[in-house]
Design a protein around this motif. Structure first.
Motif, mmCIF file in Angstrom:
data_model
loop_
_atom_site.group_PDB
_atom_site.id
_atom_site.type_symbol
_atom_site.label_atom_id
_atom_site.label_comp_id
_atom_site.label_asym_id
_atom_site.label_seq_id
_atom_site.Cartn_x
_atom_site.Cartn_y
_atom_site.Cartn_z
ATOM 1 N N LYS A 32 -3.889 -10.512 -10.853
ATOM 2 C CA LYS A 32 -2.754 -10.524 -9.921
ATOM 3 C C LYS A 32 -2.784 -9.300 -9.004
ATOM 4 C CE LYS A 32 -0.807 -14.153 -11.869
ATOM 5 N NZ LYS A 32 -1.870 -14.482 -12.842
ATOM 6 N N ALA A 33 -3.247 -8.187 -9.529
ATOM 7 C CA ALA A 33 -3.292 -6.947 -8.756
ATOM 8 C C ALA A 33 -4.293 -6.011 -9.398
ATOM 9 C CB ALA A 33 -1.918 -6.280 -8.708
ATOM 10 N N MET A 34 -4.829 -5.101 -8.577
ATOM 11 C CA MET A 34 -5.723 -4.073 -9.082
ATOM 12 C C MET A 34 -5.323 -2.737 -8.481
ATOM 13 S SD MET A 34 -9.453 -5.916 -9.045
ATOM 14 C CE MET A 34 -10.186 -4.712 -10.181
ATOM 15 N N GLY A 35 -5.771 -1.692 -9.134
ATOM 16 C CA GLY A 35 -5.399 -0.387 -8.607
ATOM 17 C C GLY A 35 -6.233 0.729 -9.184
ATOM 18 N N TRP A 36 -6.029 1.893 -8.613
ATOM 19 C CA TRP A 36 -6.643 3.133 -9.089
ATOM 20 C C TRP A 36 -5.542 4.079 -9.561
ATOM 21 C CZ3 TRP A 36 -11.769 3.588 -9.733
ATOM 22 C CH2 TRP A 36 -12.603 2.711 -9.029
ATOM 23 N N TYR A 37 -5.791 4.677 -10.694
ATOM 24 C CA TYR A 37 -4.912 5.690 -11.255
ATOM 25 C C TYR A 37 -5.770 6.908 -11.573
ATOM 26 C CZ TYR A 37 -1.412 2.021 -11.816
ATOM 27 O OH TYR A 37 -0.510 1.013 -11.575
ATOM 28 N N ARG A 38 -5.121 8.049 -11.723
ATOM 29 C CA ARG A 38 -5.868 9.251 -12.073
ATOM 30 C C ARG A 38 -5.082 10.102 -13.042
ATOM 31 N NH1 ARG A 38 -5.643 12.396 -6.186
ATOM 32 N NH2 ARG A 38 -3.430 13.007 -6.278
ATOM 33 N N GLN A 39 -5.837 10.887 -13.809
ATOM 34 C CA GLN A 39 -5.211 11.784 -14.772
ATOM 35 C C GLN A 39 -5.936 13.115 -14.750
ATOM 36 O OE1 GLN A 39 -4.933 10.228 -18.770
ATOM 37 N NE2 GLN A 39 -3.281 11.646 -19.274
ATOM 38 N N LEU A 47 -0.300 6.886 -10.470
ATOM 39 C CA LEU A 47 -0.804 5.887 -9.543
ATOM 40 C C LEU A 47 -1.418 6.554 -8.327
ATOM 41 C CD1 LEU A 47 0.956 2.660 -8.428
ATOM 42 C CD2 LEU A 47 0.230 4.283 -6.703
ATOM 43 N N VAL A 48 -2.564 6.017 -7.892
ATOM 44 C CA VAL A 48 -3.191 6.475 -6.657
ATOM 45 C C VAL A 48 -3.011 5.419 -5.564
ATOM 46 C CG1 VAL A 48 -5.352 7.147 -5.539
ATOM 47 C CG2 VAL A 48 -4.891 7.854 -7.906
ATOM 48 N N ALA A 49 -3.421 4.190 -5.864
ATOM 49 C CA ALA A 49 -3.307 3.102 -4.894
ATOM 50 C C ALA A 49 -3.418 1.773 -5.609
ATOM 51 C CB ALA A 49 -4.389 3.202 -3.820
ATOM 52 N N THR A 50 -2.731 0.771 -5.087
ATOM 53 C CA THR A 50 -2.813 -0.571 -5.656
ATOM 54 C C THR A 50 -2.967 -1.593 -4.549
ATOM 55 O OG1 THR A 50 -0.415 -0.842 -5.628
ATOM 56 C CG2 THR A 50 -1.385 -0.001 -7.672
ATOM 57 N N SER A 62 0.708 11.386 -1.912
ATOM 58 C CA SER A 62 -0.242 12.499 -1.882
ATOM 59 C C SER A 62 -1.611 12.110 -1.327
ATOM 60 C CB SER A 62 -0.409 13.085 -3.288
ATOM 61 O OG SER A 62 -0.891 12.088 -4.180
ATOM 62 N N VAL A 63 -1.909 10.813 -1.271
ATOM 63 C CA VAL A 63 -3.225 10.384 -0.787
ATOM 64 C C VAL A 63 -3.131 9.553 0.490
ATOM 65 C CG1 VAL A 63 -4.063 10.357 -3.170
ATOM 66 C CG2 VAL A 63 -3.365 8.203 -2.087
ATOM 67 N N GLU A 64 -1.922 9.229 0.914
ATOM 68 C CA GLU A 64 -1.728 8.406 2.104
ATOM 69 C C GLU A 64 -2.437 9.048 3.294
ATOM 70 O OE1 GLU A 64 1.227 5.811 2.195
ATOM 71 O OE2 GLU A 64 -0.147 5.048 3.713
ATOM 72 N N GLY A 65 -3.233 8.238 3.995
ATOM 73 C CA GLY A 65 -3.943 8.736 5.171
ATOM 74 C C GLY A 65 -5.306 9.325 4.863
ATOM 75 N N ARG A 66 -5.580 9.578 3.587
ATOM 76 C CA ARG A 66 -6.888 10.144 3.208
ATOM 77 C C ARG A 66 -7.721 9.152 2.390
ATOM 78 N NH1 ARG A 66 -7.119 14.270 -0.244
ATOM 79 N NH2 ARG A 66 -5.133 13.810 -1.280
ATOM 80 N N THR A 79 -15.110 -6.736 -6.736
ATOM 81 C CA THR A 79 -15.303 -5.300 -6.810
ATOM 82 C C THR A 79 -14.187 -4.601 -6.054
ATOM 83 O OG1 THR A 79 -17.706 -5.605 -6.891
ATOM 84 C CG2 THR A 79 -16.897 -3.395 -6.416
ATOM 85 N N LEU A 80 -13.614 -3.615 -6.689
ATOM 86 C CA LEU A 80 -12.560 -2.808 -6.086
ATOM 87 C C LEU A 80 -13.148 -1.470 -5.686
ATOM 88 C CD1 LEU A 80 -9.418 -2.634 -5.581
ATOM 89 C CD2 LEU A 80 -9.328 -1.397 -7.745
ATOM 90 N N TYR A 81 -12.738 -0.962 -4.524
ATOM 91 C CA TYR A 81 -13.241 0.312 -4.022
ATOM 92 C C TYR A 81 -12.097 1.270 -3.719
ATOM 93 C CZ TYR A 81 -17.562 -2.328 -3.195
ATOM 94 O OH TYR A 81 -18.680 -3.105 -3.338
ATOM 95 N N LEU A 82 -12.429 2.540 -3.757
ATOM 96 C CA LEU A 82 -11.506 3.568 -3.299
ATOM 97 C C LEU A 82 -12.324 4.558 -2.476
ATOM 98 C CD1 LEU A 82 -8.558 4.594 -3.423
ATOM 99 C CD2 LEU A 82 -9.317 6.156 -5.237
ATOM 100 N N GLN A 83 -12.143 4.517 -1.169
ATOM 101 C CA GLN A 83 -12.786 5.473 -0.284
ATOM 102 C C GLN A 83 -11.900 6.705 -0.193
ATOM 103 O OE1 GLN A 83 -15.848 5.361 1.390
ATOM 104 N NE2 GLN A 83 -15.339 7.506 1.861
ATOM 105 N N MET A 84 -12.435 7.837 -0.581
ATOM 106 C CA MET A 84 -11.658 9.074 -0.610
ATOM 107 C C MET A 84 -12.236 10.059 0.390
ATOM 108 S SD MET A 84 -11.101 9.491 -4.722
ATOM 109 C CE MET A 84 -12.831 9.808 -5.050
ATOM 110 N N ASN A 85 -11.453 10.398 1.392
ATOM 111 C CA ASN A 85 -11.866 11.349 2.428
ATOM 112 C C ASN A 85 -10.988 12.593 2.377
ATOM 113 O OD1 ASN A 85 -13.762 9.438 3.385
ATOM 114 N ND2 ASN A 85 -12.246 8.536 4.752
ATOM 115 N N SER A 86 -11.455 13.641 3.016
ATOM 116 C CA SER A 86 -10.695 14.896 3.078
ATOM 117 C C SER A 86 -10.217 15.318 1.692
ATOM 118 C CB SER A 86 -9.494 14.748 4.028
ATOM 119 O OG SER A 86 -9.911 14.365 5.312
#
Length: 120
Positions: A32-39, A47-50, A62-66, A79-86
């Motif tokens: 139904k949904a996927m996401g990235w979390y961090r610890q 939560l980082v993004a869903t 804290s990650v919006e825009g980056r 496959t789920l991706y998380l592109q992390m910039n800056s």
């Protein structure tokens, strides 16, 4: 049942970029949904993004825009991706992939985590 395997973590300098990947297998058609979390050490998992199956996206402030979350549905793979910039030192954490899945009762599935370290 859904299996999740993350990859793409590593060590990067502040201001750099990384892309995380999460390969889903098993009953991917019930996701139904996927996401990235961090610890981070000594902190709770956050939560980082869903992204939902309908494409609705949500980011932590804290990650919006980056960071950018997106997924690739190709034939019978997901496959789920998380592109992390800056990247910033405060982004250092173990990043976990999550899937909320189930035809009737929805449950959470987690990957094993991948370490992201940002040096200053």
């Amino acid at each position: 049942q859904v299996q999740l395997v993350e990859s793409g973590g590593g060590l990067v300098q502040a201001g750099g970029s990384l892309r995380l990947s999460c390969a889903a297998s098993g009953s991917i058609f019930t996701i139904k949904a996927m996401g990235w979390y961090r610890q981070a050490p000594g902190k709770q998992r956050e939560l980082v993004a869903t992204i939902t199956s309908g494409g609705r996206i949500n980011y932590a402030e804290s990650v919006e825009g980056r960071f950018t979350i997106y997924r690739d549905n190709a034939k019978n793979t997901l496959t789920l991706y998380l592109q992390m910039n800056s990247l910033k030192p405060e982004d250092t954490a173990v990043y976990y992939c999550n899937a909320a899945s189930g035809a009737v009762a929805v449950r959470d599935y987690w990957g094993q985590g991948t370490q992201v370290t940002v040096s200053s």
